[in-house]
Design an enzyme around this catalytic site. Structure first.
Site, PDB file in Angstrom:
ATOM      1  NE  ARG A 179       0.948  12.966 -34.520  1.00 37.31           N
ATOM      2  CZ  ARG A 179      -0.188  12.245 -34.457  1.00 37.31           C
ATOM      3  NH1 ARG A 179      -1.143  12.438 -35.358  1.00 37.31           N
ATOM      4  NH2 ARG A 179      -0.361  11.352 -33.518  1.00 37.31           N
ATOM      5  CB  SER A 229       5.978  11.340 -30.306  1.00 43.00           C
ATOM      6  OG  SER A 229       5.047  10.617 -29.529  1.00 43.00           O
ATOM      7  CD  GLU A 299       4.929  13.413 -33.855  1.00 43.97           C
ATOM      8  OE1 GLU A 299       4.077  13.793 -33.042  1.00 43.97           O
ATOM      9  OE2 GLU A 299       5.018  12.232 -34.227  1.00 43.97           O
TER      10      GLU A 299
END
Length: 307
Positions: A179, A229, A299
């Site tokens: 990420r 998420s 996130e």
């Protein structure tokens, strides 16, 4: 609005008034459907416009940021003091060269998937259901179901943060990680991406895309606004499992809730504010830390006046 009228006038001269709007509600541009007004909303339709906008931002030292499809953003209820830049027009184009696709940064991943399938090109199926743009996917090294952007990207065309130059990064230079990517620290903006795929039967590609869609729809709360998420995957575990084991499914603050369908998602069950989501995230982090000793890191990117 706190933007100097002279800057607004110059931006509108570059983009036209229709594509440079004051006090734009960010709730209209985020998948969470949350967010107060940005001082200015600026849509650049080609690379020259983007470079001109960035040069203006640099010369006047104006706070600004790029927004893709808004699928990983949580924007403050009090909005964003600066200019939100959106790519459109030429940046939504896509074309095939041999077994590669050259994709504009604003093209949605769902559109890339559809184009790849129609052209009998496999390898993009994992991203077919990710609700973001290809530019945002580069920024975050988006991934799902065992695939990541780093697996298929050949090169990325960018514009420097100050709008002074164009350049290209190879896959290696993008510094893809979980990420993350190198451009998160440089401010450079993705304008075009070249991805390498492989030939396959369109019907077989379609079947795999459909299978992943069914899996996603059965396990994720796709009927509610969210930013995907909420927390990153911690070392040695999964955020959703830790949250569920802590008994937090269904935990609610205002209009924000830990999804009862998938505990890795914080969802907007109706009228959720940014403050609701942040308070809920803090409660989840504290309880999970108390029970497991593991700190969950967001996130979702939290943007806005007080952040």
């Amino acid at each position: 609005m706190t933007i100097n009228p002279e800057i607004t006038s110059k931006l509108q001269a570059i983009l036209t008034p229709e594509r440079c709007r004051a006090d734009e509600a960010m709730s209209l541009h985020t998948s969470f459907r949350i967010g107060g007004p940005a001082d200015l909303w600026a849509e650049a339709a080609n690379e020259e416009e983007l470079k001109a906008v960035l040069r203006l931002m640099h010369d006047y030292d104006v706070p600004h940021m790029l927004v893709g499809n808004g699928s990983n953003l949580l924007v403050s209820d009090r909005g964003y003091r600066g200019v939100m830049i959106k790519l459109a027009g030429d940046f939504e184009q896509i074309r095939r060269e041999d077994n590669s696709l050259i994709v504009g940064a604003a093209k949605l991943l769902s559109g890339v998937s559809a184009f790849a399938t129609q052209n009998g090109l496999a390898g993009f199926e994992f991203a077919s259901g990710i609700p973001g743009s290809i530019g945002g996917a580069m920024f975050m090294n988006a991934g799902a179901y065992g695939g990541e952007m780093k697996d298929i990207v050949r090169s990325v065309r960018l514009v420097s943060a100050d709008g002074s130059e164009n350049f290209e990064y190879s896959n290696e230079e993008m510094g893809f990680g979980y990420r993350t990517s190198a451009i998160q620290s440089t401010g450079a903006i993705v304008t075009e991406v070249t991805i390498d795929l492989t030939e396959d039967d369109p019907e077989e590609i379609t079947a795999r895309v459909r299978e992943l869609a069914n899996k996603r729809n059965s396990k994720q709360p796709v009927q509610f606004p969210s930013a995907g998420s909420t927390f990153k995957r911690p070392v040695g575990g999964f955020a959703a499992a830790l949250i569920e084991e802590a008994g937090l499914k269904g935990l609610t603050v205002g209009g924000a809730q830990v999804s009862e369908k998938h505990s890795g998602f914080v969802i907007n069950i109706g009228g959720a504010s940014c403050d609701d989501v942040i308070e809920l995230m803090k409660q989840v982090q504290k309880i999970v830390l108390d029970k497991s000793g593991i700190t969950l890191e967001p996130e979702v990117r939290i943007i806005g006046e007080e952040f």
